[in-house]
Design a protein around this motif. Structure first.
Motif, PDB file in Angstrom:
ATOM      1  N   ALA A 118     -79.585  24.629 -49.393  1.00  0.00           N
ATOM      2  CA  ALA A 118     -79.875  23.219 -49.116  1.00  0.00           C
ATOM      3  C   ALA A 118     -78.606  22.407 -48.903  1.00  0.00           C
ATOM      4  CB  ALA A 118     -80.689  22.626 -50.258  1.00  0.00           C
ATOM      5  N   ALA A 119     -77.459  22.947 -49.371  1.00  0.00           N
ATOM      6  CA  ALA A 119     -76.191  22.227 -49.203  1.00  0.00           C
ATOM      7  C   ALA A 119     -75.478  22.590 -47.905  1.00  0.00           C
ATOM      8  CB  ALA A 119     -75.279  22.520 -50.394  1.00  0.00           C
ATOM      9  N   PHE A 120     -76.017  23.540 -47.149  1.00  0.00           N
ATOM     10  CA  PHE A 120     -75.379  23.920 -45.888  1.00  0.00           C
ATOM     11  C   PHE A 120     -75.495  22.778 -44.881  1.00  0.00           C
ATOM     12  CE2 PHE A 120     -76.243  28.729 -46.629  1.00  0.00           C
ATOM     13  CZ  PHE A 120     -75.276  28.721 -47.626  1.00  0.00           C
ATOM     14  N   THR A 121     -74.414  22.501 -44.169  1.00  0.00           N
ATOM     15  CA  THR A 121     -74.392  21.372 -43.224  1.00  0.00           C
ATOM     16  C   THR A 121     -74.922  21.754 -41.842  1.00  0.00           C
ATOM     17  OG1 THR A 121     -72.088  21.904 -42.671  1.00  0.00           O
ATOM     18  CG2 THR A 121     -72.468  20.280 -44.429  1.00  0.00           C
ATOM     19  N   GLY A 122     -74.955  23.034 -41.538  1.00  0.00           N
ATOM     20  CA  GLY A 122     -75.375  23.441 -40.196  1.00  0.00           C
ATOM     21  C   GLY A 122     -76.877  23.519 -40.014  1.00  0.00           C
ATOM     22  N   ILE A 123     -77.658  23.160 -41.023  1.00  0.00           N
ATOM     23  CA  ILE A 123     -79.122  23.238 -40.952  1.00  0.00           C
ATOM     24  C   ILE A 123     -79.678  21.864 -40.593  1.00  0.00           C
ATOM     25  CG2 ILE A 123     -81.214  23.784 -42.260  1.00  0.00           C
ATOM     26  CD1 ILE A 123     -79.577  25.630 -44.003  1.00  0.00           C
ATOM     27  N   SER A 124     -80.707  21.845 -39.744  1.00  0.00           N
ATOM     28  CA  SER A 124     -81.319  20.588 -39.329  1.00  0.00           C
ATOM     29  C   SER A 124     -82.038  19.909 -40.493  1.00  0.00           C
ATOM     30  CB  SER A 124     -82.316  20.835 -38.194  1.00  0.00           C
ATOM     31  OG  SER A 124     -83.396  21.632 -38.659  1.00  0.00           O
ATOM     32  N   GLU A 125     -82.405  18.644 -40.282  1.00  0.00           N
ATOM     33  CA  GLU A 125     -83.100  17.910 -41.333  1.00  0.00           C
ATOM     34  C   GLU A 125     -84.424  18.582 -41.681  1.00  0.00           C
ATOM     35  OE1 GLU A 125     -83.805  15.244 -44.260  1.00  0.00           O
ATOM     36  OE2 GLU A 125     -81.966  15.498 -43.090  1.00  0.00           O
TER      37      GLU A 125
END
Length: 348
Positions: free
Chosen positions: A214-221
């Motif tokens: 959930a902390a990964f930045t490359g995942i969409s909202e």
């Protein structure tokens, strides 16, 4: 290897040769399901998808714990589902996922020969059936991954339900006094506990890796929402397993208390028997003392009488006027002295 193209109209089966063209289409949603990562499948993962060699190696080998790795264009996830084996053993069915921008690759890890091959395809098969029936229309790889992970959590819950049924039956046997052989019953209790602990470990570790994801930045909202939902589902499974494990622990402690009480009662009965035997032995010893004392008292006159009854020619006592009274006096005095001695010692 099954290559599937998911569209708004449903799902289409495609040959593996179409993979490069399908991956080049950003609007396509591709699902590649690999039942077993053999050398051919591993070559496709390395050469076509360009996955990291360590991630491909994780698909070929068995992983003991769930894990997650974030790469620039995809996320690699390792999960486990429980499968009940013989005598309470829990098999870990590994399911690896590569979640990319327009694809999801699911790889079923090495399988124990004791497990039916269809068991490993349970989650992916259930999701495929939902898509084919029109009940599920995933729009993104994270939608598809979410559906598969949700099916996995439901199977974990179903496993807990199965073990819970066993726990209730074990409790009924304890409270009803129908446990049978204690050693075998204890084995059944701890096999149930092992099953709950195994699922608890799976769900707790899986919840942790989805919390990290959930902390990964490359995942969409939308992907973050899906990830958070799966983390919550795994956390719920962990809570269920903990609750049932505590309930089972109560059954184990109750049964152990029964065993302790029974052992105490048996020990008490044995102590009473030993006490009774000791008392009987003591009484017997007292009787032996009395018999021995009277035997000694009676032996003194017999000894004197035996000596005086020899009647040898040169025995002065035969012509002694006071010989007979003296012999009687010696018999009496010896017996009286022995009597007093034994009386003082409590033998009489």
């Amino acid at each position: 290897m099954d290559v599937r193209l998911i569209t708004e109209d449903g799902i289409e089966q495609r040959p593996a040769a179409d993979l490069p063209a399908l991956l080049a289409d950003d609007t396509a949603l591709i699902w590649v399901d690999v039942p077993s990562c053999d050398p051919t499948a591993a070559k496709v993962l390395r050469d076509v998808f360009k996955f990291h060699p360590m991630a491909v190696a994780d698909c070929v080998e068995r992983n003991r714990v769930p894990k997650v790795h974030a790469y620039p264009d995809h996320v690699f996830v390792v999960l486990h589902a429980p499968e009940r084996g013989s005598r309470g053993h829990v098999h870990y069915l590994e399911l690896d996922q590569f979640v990319g921008e327009n694809y999801l690759v699911t790889v079923h890890g090495p399988l124990n020969p004791a497990v039916e091959p269809q068991a490993a395809l349970r989650e992916t098969g259930a999701v495929l059936a939902r898509i084919e029936s029109g009940r599920l229309r995933p729009r993104t790889p994270f939608d598809l991954s979410h559906a598969i992970a949700s099916a996995l959590t439901r199977n974990q819950e179903a496993y807990i339900e199965t073990v819970t049924t066993d726990v209730w039956q074990l409790e009924q046997r304890v409270t009803g006094g129908n446990v049978g052989e204690p050693e075998e019953f204890l084995n059944e209790l701890f096999r149930a506990r092992h099953g709950l602990l195994a699922v608890r470990t799976m769900s707790a570790l899986s919840s942790a890796i989805y919390g990290r994801m959930a902390a990964f930045t490359g995942i969409s909202e939308d992907g973050h929402q899906r990830v958070a939902d799966i983390a919550d589902r795994f956390e719920r499974v962990r809570s269920l397993a903990d609750g049932e494990r505590e309930y089972l622990q109560g059954v184990i402690e109750f049964y152990q208390t029964i065993l302790v009480i029974k052992a105490a009662l048996v020990g008490q009965a044995q102590n009473e028997e030993v006490k009774r035997l000791t008392e009987a032995s003591y009484a017997q010893n007292e009787e032996v003392k009395k018999i021995s004392a009277w035997a000694a008292i009676l032996f003194a006159p017999a000894l004197v009488g035996t000596v005086y009854g020899m009647n040898f020619e040169h025995m002065p006592e035969t012509k002694w006027l006071l010989g007979y009274p003296a012999a009687l006096a010696v018999m009496f005095i010896a017996s009286f002295v022995l009597y007093r001695v034994f009386k003082r010692r409590g033998w009489l």
